[in-house]
Design a protein around this motif. Sequence first.
Motif, PDB file in Angstrom:
ATOM      1  N   VAL C 217       0.838  -1.193   0.000  1.00  7.34           N
ATOM      2  CA  VAL C 217       0.000   0.000   0.000  1.00  7.34           C
ATOM      3  C   VAL C 217       0.877   1.248   0.000  1.00  7.34           C
ATOM      4  O   VAL C 217       0.666   2.186  -0.783  1.00  7.34           O
ATOM      5  CB  VAL C 217      -0.941  -0.001   1.228  1.00  7.34           C
ATOM      6  CG1 VAL C 217      -1.660   1.334   1.332  1.00  7.34           C
ATOM      7  CG2 VAL C 217      -1.930  -1.163   1.143  1.00  7.34           C
ATOM      8  N   ASP C 218       1.856   1.218   0.846  1.00  7.53           N
ATOM      9  CA  ASP C 218       2.760   2.359   0.997  1.00  7.53           C
ATOM     10  C   ASP C 218       3.438   2.721  -0.327  1.00  7.53           C
ATOM     11  O   ASP C 218       3.475   3.883  -0.745  1.00  7.53           O
ATOM     12  CB  ASP C 218       3.817   1.993   2.049  1.00  7.53           C
ATOM     13  CG  ASP C 218       4.378   3.222   2.739  1.00  7.53           C
ATOM     14  OD1 ASP C 218       4.135   4.349   2.240  1.00  7.53           O
ATOM     15  OD2 ASP C 218       5.079   3.070   3.760  1.00  7.53           O
ATOM     16  N   VAL C 219       3.972   1.707  -0.985  1.00  5.08           N
ATOM     17  CA  VAL C 219       4.689   1.949  -2.241  1.00  5.08           C
ATOM     18  C   VAL C 219       3.761   2.574  -3.278  1.00  5.08           C
ATOM     19  O   VAL C 219       4.100   3.592  -3.900  1.00  5.08           O
ATOM     20  CB  VAL C 219       5.300   0.645  -2.790  1.00  5.08           C
ATOM     21  CG1 VAL C 219       5.805   0.838  -4.225  1.00  5.08           C
ATOM     22  CG2 VAL C 219       6.435   0.158  -1.895  1.00  5.08           C
ATOM     23  N   ILE C 220       2.591   1.999  -3.423  1.00  4.48           N
ATOM     24  CA  ILE C 220       1.681   2.511  -4.456  1.00  4.48           C
ATOM     25  C   ILE C 220       1.152   3.897  -4.102  1.00  4.48           C
ATOM     26  O   ILE C 220       1.099   4.794  -4.953  1.00  4.48           O
ATOM     27  CB  ILE C 220       0.515   1.514  -4.676  1.00  4.48           C
ATOM     28  CG1 ILE C 220       1.053   0.202  -5.264  1.00  4.48           C
ATOM     29  CG2 ILE C 220      -0.543   2.122  -5.607  1.00  4.48           C
ATOM     30  CD1 ILE C 220       1.741   0.330  -6.613  1.00  4.48           C
ATOM     31  N   MET C 221       0.795   4.081  -2.856  1.00  5.07           N
ATOM     32  CA  MET C 221       0.275   5.385  -2.457  1.00  5.07           C
ATOM     33  C   MET C 221       1.343   6.468  -2.613  1.00  5.07           C
ATOM     34  O   MET C 221       1.050   7.596  -3.039  1.00  5.07           O
ATOM     35  CB  MET C 221      -0.225   5.358  -1.007  1.00  5.07           C
ATOM     36  CG  MET C 221      -1.398   4.418  -0.759  1.00  5.07           C
ATOM     37  SD  MET C 221      -2.757   4.592  -1.951  1.00  5.07           S
ATOM     38  CE  MET C 221      -3.514   6.122  -1.377  1.00  5.07           C
ATOM     39  N   SER C 222       2.585   6.147  -2.263  1.00  6.18           N
ATOM     40  CA  SER C 222       3.676   7.101  -2.451  1.00  6.18           C
ATOM     41  C   SER C 222       3.782   7.496  -3.912  1.00  6.18           C
ATOM     42  O   SER C 222       3.971   8.677  -4.250  1.00  6.18           O
ATOM     43  CB  SER C 222       5.009   6.475  -2.003  1.00  6.18           C
ATOM     44  OG  SER C 222       4.987   6.161  -0.640  1.00  6.18           O
ATOM     45  N   TYR C 223       3.668   6.484  -4.750  1.00 10.13           N
ATOM     46  CA  TYR C 223       3.820   6.752  -6.174  1.00 10.13           C
ATOM     47  C   TYR C 223       2.708   7.657  -6.719  1.00 10.13           C
ATOM     48  O   TYR C 223       2.986   8.656  -7.385  1.00 10.13           O
ATOM     49  CB  TYR C 223       3.848   5.425  -6.941  1.00 10.13           C
ATOM     50  CG  TYR C 223       3.797   5.610  -8.431  1.00 10.13           C
ATOM     51  CD1 TYR C 223       4.831   6.245  -9.124  1.00 10.13           C
ATOM     52  CD2 TYR C 223       2.707   5.158  -9.166  1.00 10.13           C
ATOM     53  CE1 TYR C 223       4.787   6.411 -10.495  1.00 10.13           C
ATOM     54  CE2 TYR C 223       2.646   5.307 -10.541  1.00 10.13           C
ATOM     55  CZ  TYR C 223       3.690   5.955 -11.204  1.00 10.13           C
ATOM     56  OH  TYR C 223       3.645   6.130 -12.549  1.00 10.13           O
ATOM     57  N   VAL C 224       1.479   7.284  -6.432  1.00  7.57           N
ATOM     58  CA  VAL C 224       0.381   8.048  -7.034  1.00  7.57           C
ATOM     59  C   VAL C 224       0.255   9.463  -6.459  1.00  7.57           C
ATOM     60  O   VAL C 224      -0.227  10.375  -7.119  1.00  7.57           O
ATOM     61  CB  VAL C 224      -0.984   7.322  -6.908  1.00  7.57           C
ATOM     62  CG1 VAL C 224      -0.974   6.043  -7.729  1.00  7.57           C
ATOM     63  CG2 VAL C 224      -1.332   7.057  -5.449  1.00  7.57           C
ATOM     64  N   THR C 225       0.726   9.634  -5.214  1.00  2.26           N
ATOM     65  CA  THR C 225       0.587  10.953  -4.580  1.00  2.26           C
ATOM     66  C   THR C 225       1.843  11.807  -4.703  1.00  2.26           C
ATOM     67  O   THR C 225       1.852  12.952  -4.271  1.00  2.26           O
ATOM     68  CB  THR C 225       0.226  10.811  -3.084  1.00  2.26           C
ATOM     69  OG1 THR C 225       1.293  10.116  -2.438  1.00  2.26           O
ATOM     70  CG2 THR C 225      -1.075  10.060  -2.904  1.00  2.26           C
ATOM     71  N   ALA C 226       2.903  11.207  -5.234  1.00  5.71           N
ATOM     72  CA  ALA C 226       4.156  11.961  -5.344  1.00  5.71           C
ATOM     73  C   ALA C 226       3.977  13.151  -6.271  1.00  5.71           C
ATOM     74  O   ALA C 226       3.291  13.070  -7.291  1.00  5.71           O
ATOM     75  CB  ALA C 226       5.265  11.053  -5.865  1.00  5.71           C
TER      76      ALA C 226
ATOM     77  N   ALA D 214      11.174   3.040 -17.018  1.00  4.76           N
ATOM     78  CA  ALA D 214      11.059   4.341 -16.361  1.00  4.76           C
ATOM     79  C   ALA D 214      10.029   4.287 -15.233  1.00  4.76           C
ATOM     80  O   ALA D 214      10.236   4.840 -14.145  1.00  4.76           O
ATOM     81  CB  ALA D 214      10.659   5.397 -17.390  1.00  4.76           C
ATOM     82  N   HIS D 215       8.947   3.584 -15.507  1.00 10.13           N
ATOM     83  CA  HIS D 215       7.900   3.455 -14.486  1.00 10.13           C
ATOM     84  C   HIS D 215       8.443   2.789 -13.223  1.00 10.13           C
ATOM     85  O   HIS D 215       8.146   3.230 -12.102  1.00 10.13           O
ATOM     86  CB  HIS D 215       6.725   2.672 -15.064  1.00 10.13           C
ATOM     87  CG  HIS D 215       5.678   2.331 -14.058  1.00 10.13           C
ATOM     88  ND1 HIS D 215       4.649   3.194 -13.728  1.00 10.13           N
ATOM     89  CD2 HIS D 215       5.488   1.220 -13.295  1.00 10.13           C
ATOM     90  CE1 HIS D 215       3.884   2.624 -12.808  1.00 10.13           C
ATOM     91  NE2 HIS D 215       4.368   1.427 -12.537  1.00 10.13           N
ATOM     92  N   CYS D 216       9.207   1.750 -13.397  1.00 16.54           N
ATOM     93  CA  CYS D 216       9.758   1.029 -12.246  1.00 16.54           C
ATOM     94  C   CYS D 216      10.634   1.959 -11.411  1.00 16.54           C
ATOM     95  O   CYS D 216      10.517   2.020 -10.171  1.00 16.54           O
ATOM     96  CB  CYS D 216      10.584  -0.178 -12.701  1.00 16.54           C
ATOM     97  SG  CYS D 216       9.586  -1.491 -13.417  1.00 16.54           S
ATOM     98  N   VAL D 217      11.491   2.695 -12.095  1.00 19.57           N
ATOM     99  CA  VAL D 217      12.346   3.651 -11.388  1.00 19.57           C
ATOM    100  C   VAL D 217      11.478   4.663 -10.656  1.00 19.57           C
ATOM    101  O   VAL D 217      11.696   4.964  -9.469  1.00 19.57           O
ATOM    102  CB  VAL D 217      13.285   4.369 -12.382  1.00 19.57           C
ATOM    103  CG1 VAL D 217      14.042   5.498 -11.669  1.00 19.57           C
ATOM    104  CG2 VAL D 217      14.254   3.375 -13.007  1.00 19.57           C
ATOM    105  N   ASP D 218      10.498   5.140 -11.341  1.00 29.30           N
ATOM    106  CA  ASP D 218       9.602   6.152 -10.787  1.00 29.30           C
ATOM    107  C   ASP D 218       8.928   5.663  -9.508  1.00 29.30           C
ATOM    108  O   ASP D 218       8.924   6.357  -8.473  1.00 29.30           O
ATOM    109  CB  ASP D 218       8.544   6.496 -11.851  1.00 29.30           C
ATOM    110  CG  ASP D 218       7.989   7.897 -11.655  1.00 29.30           C
ATOM    111  OD1 ASP D 218       8.239   8.495 -10.593  1.00 29.30           O
ATOM    112  OD2 ASP D 218       7.299   8.385 -12.566  1.00 29.30           O
TER     113      ASP D 218
END
Lengths: 227, 227, 227, 227
Positions: C217-226, D214-218
């Motif tokens: 959850v943390d990884v995905i939420m970080s990504y989408v909210t970054a 790129a997505h993975c890095v992101d």
Amino acid sequence: MAGATTKLKKPAASAKAGPAAEPIRDAERTRQALLAAAEVEFSTKGLAGARVDVIAEQAAANKRMLYYYFGSKEDLYLAVLERAYGAMRETERGLNLTHLDPLDAIRTLVEFKFDYCQAHKQIIALLAGENMLGAKHLKRSKRLRDMNLSLVDSLRAVLDAGEKNGDFRPGIDPLHLYISMSALSYFYFSNSATLSTAFDRPLVSAAEQKLRRAHCVDVIMSYVTAK
Amino acid sequence: MAGATTKLKKPAASAKAGPAAEPIRDAERTRQALLAAAEVEFSTKGLAGARVDVIAEQAAANKRMLYYYFGSKEDLYLAVLERAYGAMRETERGLNLTHLDPLDAIRTLVEFKFDYCQAHKQIIALLAGENMLGAKHLKRSKRLRDMNLSLVDSLRAVLDAGEKNGDFRPGIDPLHLYISMSALSYFYFSNSATLSTAFDRPLVSAAEQKLRRAHCVDVIMSYVTAK
Amino acid sequence: MAGATTKLKKPAASAKAGPAAEPIRDAERTRQALLAAAEVEFSTKGLAGARVDVIAEQAAANKRMLYYYFGSKEDLYLAVLERAYGAMRETERGLNLTHLDPLDAIRTLVEFKFDYCQAHKQIIALLAGENMLGAKHLKRSKRLRDMNLSLVDSLRAVLDAGEKNGDFRPGIDPLHLYISMSALSYFYFSNSATLSTAFDRPLVSAAEQKLRRAHCVDVIMSYVTAK
Amino acid sequence: MAGATTKLKKPAASAKAGPAAEPIRDAERTRQALLAAAEVEFSTKGLAGARVDVIAEQAAANKRMLYYYFGSKEDLYLAVLERAYGAMRETERGLNLTHLDPLDAIRTLVEFKFDYCQAHKQIIALLAGENMLGAKHLKRSKRLRDMNLSLVDSLRAVLDAGEKNGDFRPGIDPLHLYISMSALSYFYFSNSATLSTAFDRPLVSAAEQKLRRAHCVDVIMSYVTAK
DNA sequence: GATGAATGAGAGTTCATTCAT
DNA sequence: GATGAATGAACTCTCATTCAT
């Protein structure tokens, strides 16, 4: 495969001593090692069950040498058979039964049969395997054809002498007597595994063997001296 | 694995219905055909030398059926061994020696041993092969472990009776006597191939067999009645 | 083979109640039992490693029924695959992501992915095997072709909404996000065996799973909210 | 059994002599050819689905050689697994992450994971198959047990450094981060077949791969730098 | 004289599948 | 709908033997 590393090689220095003699010895040593290993392998697993790899390994020799010296697995088998069988007959011939008192001669032969079986268990297994195959290899053997089977003649002479001096009953067939002498000892050793299993007790202990030896003598002596 | 021993379909009674209704699919028949073919193959070539293809072919069965019913070549071998060995012991037990006069009992047993060897040469070869392998298969057999080896007990009773009525000498070991009885007949048949080769004359002709049978009886009777 | 004896059969008496309904149920029950057993077998051993005998036995059914209902091993495999894959997609579609707040929708989907993997480990193995074979069976499946893959569309809608209200960064590719969501949970379960071996510590304990779920959850939420 | 690991003939240096002296009998070459062919076969069909005949044929070797060098199909499988897995870990260890700036180190590792998956697709399939079998072969491997898994330690050092200099958020679990890094790339490649089928569009084109990388890095960078 | 590498034929065994009932 | 018996093709593995050095 692993055993090959233990092979004993003459150090190179020994080559100085004599240039040609040693290699021949080595060749013979390899031959004998192969024969010895093959005897063990064939007598424990039979012709079909024996493995040439195992024989070569146990002889600390290369598998190729086996073919170099003996040509094929089957020929090696025959060589083993001939050697073992020939040795037995040779030893038997050396007994010189006719020089003995008839009673002693019979007893000696029975005891010899027992002792030889005991000391050379491999030949029992080899013969068992060969008989299963209808003795097809022994039949082909030239060496064995040449072995004169004078033992029965000697036995006949002993029986005649014993009959004359009254020790033995008349009319004993030397061949069947010989077969019975062999049978009493041979069967005891050849079938010890199944017998021990069936009767659920070890039959080849030292004590049992002593008993059996006496029993064999007893049976044969009773027969030849029975009126 | 096979669980095949629990399958007993089509009792013989069903054969009464008619000879023409021979079913194509008969588990028990296939099983028995495989066993019979295997007995021939194993007794002539040993465990290692036998070929499962040959067994299946001789049984007019598919090779796969062999595994279906017996699990493996080795298990089939054991099944053959158990059947042959069990049948022998079973027949032996049916002799009812203790109901006979001691002299007759001994003679009967010797003759039985000879006749059974003569009639069932396969078991000799099977036992020879099994002994070469140290009886490792028979040792594992549960069926044979359960076979009560009462024969030696019967023999002991016979010997006791004979000793009491003065027919037999005292102190005879029933087990060694049994082994000797077996040996005299067994060895003659088991080693006939090499013996015939060695002595360069056929030893298993009808005439020779008759002689041998009498000889076996003679040897044993001489022994048990010797004073 | 043995398991077959435990099969539950309706007592004959129940046939009185209704003449035609019950047999159909039995057929369906057998079908379902085969499917269930096949899922276990295929997911633990793959298509090639699976054994039809084992499947039939585990299903307490006759092997012939397997062919009766499914035609062949491969068709059964496809049926298993379709059922498992279809069920997953069906459940996924039921999430109704678009009705949720964008942040909640993403979190829900990540957690769903994790929980579904956790609860249906077989599908992970099934997919792994199918991917190894280039998805050749799934490609042939008519049923799956018909399954509308609207999930990515839903996800796109969620992302759009989140982007609009400032929760999410712009430019997120819904397909790659979906793949990443799957990857984080799937890989953890699919490769747990080798990972546990490599890192020499169990990775799928209850405590570890809880940690992992939060991490995903943390990884995905970080990504989408970054930003 | 094979002892093949101790054979290291013909060092590469001998190639200097000349290109034409290609020997017909070269143990190491045959071994490597078998390994290479086996890697292809096992990675496309799994352990159970792979055929030793195909491997031997593809290696331009005799089937017998496969057993000569590797002992069994399963042992060959393990050898393939060890080589592929070992090579990956070895390369990974060579990254020297701790010498890089924390941000660069993380990016490097993510990119490495992606590039290695892309360049060594076989290992993905091998691992998938091995995981399906519960990693039973890798668990038995002595070689892999000895591989020190220092990568997680390196990662921990990188995370500590990044946390100190304010680049990274605190409290990141290095093991789960490592798993996530692997997952994002691995899953994309391992499940590309079913994903492409499900979403009905090719996911592994050159363009898509660039995007994915790129997505993975992101994703990972967003996670580690999120406050 | 000696060796490791290589081989083809064939061994035992297993498999998915079908027949007869 | 259900079953045990049967099958042939194919699989893994082994063997005695020979080649190249």
